[in-house]
Design a protein around this motif. Structure first.
Motif: not given
Length: 150
Positions: A104, A95, A99, A46-54
């Protein structure tokens, strides 16, 4: 990792970025038969997906303004970016890099259950901002145009 470093555009960089994230997920959830490791693997995912959004936000902003994702063309046309757009691109890249950083908040919990830090060459007491540093150095002409956020 090689694809991430040798890519000449942001799309291939993103594919390499995903490969690094996948390896991180595999490392964290290696002992998937333990509930704590399986839960930590989900958190890392999930946290890697946050980085992908950035990363995707930065790519979208650059493509919508410059109509390219190739590094050399971005650097040639970066003078046409407004300081606000350049700042937003840099913040999105921060961001993305944050992530993926081992220190982190969610990554600390997640990585505790995976392989050893010694095997990774990571000192758990230090913040290794390698992802942030790489992305910002790679996009340094855009970073130079951004407002100072102080």
């Amino acid at each position: 990792m090689l694809l991430l470093v040798l890519a000449n555009n942001l799309v291939l960089t993103f594919v390499g970025w995903e490969g690094v994230g996948l390896c991180s997920y595999w490392l964290v959830s290696y002992y998937f038969d333990r509930d704590s490791a399986a839960s930590a693997g989900k958190k890392a995912f999930i946290y890697n997906r946050v980085g992908d959004v950035g990363m995707l936000i930065a790519m979208f902003l650059l493509f919508s303004r410059l109509h390219t994702l190739t590094y050399l063309t971005i650097f040639e046309r970066s003078g046409t970016l407004t300081p606000m757009i350049a700042t937003l691109v840099v913040l999105a890249l921060l961001l993305a890099g944050r992530a993926r950083a081992p220190r982190s908040p969610l990554q600390l919990v997640a990585r505790r259950h995976g392989g050893s830090h010694a095997g990774l060459g990571v000192d758990p007491r230090r913040d290794h901002g390698d992802g942030r540093v790489y992305l910002l150095v790679r996009m340094s002409p855009v970073l130079a145009l951004s407002h100072s956020v102080a």
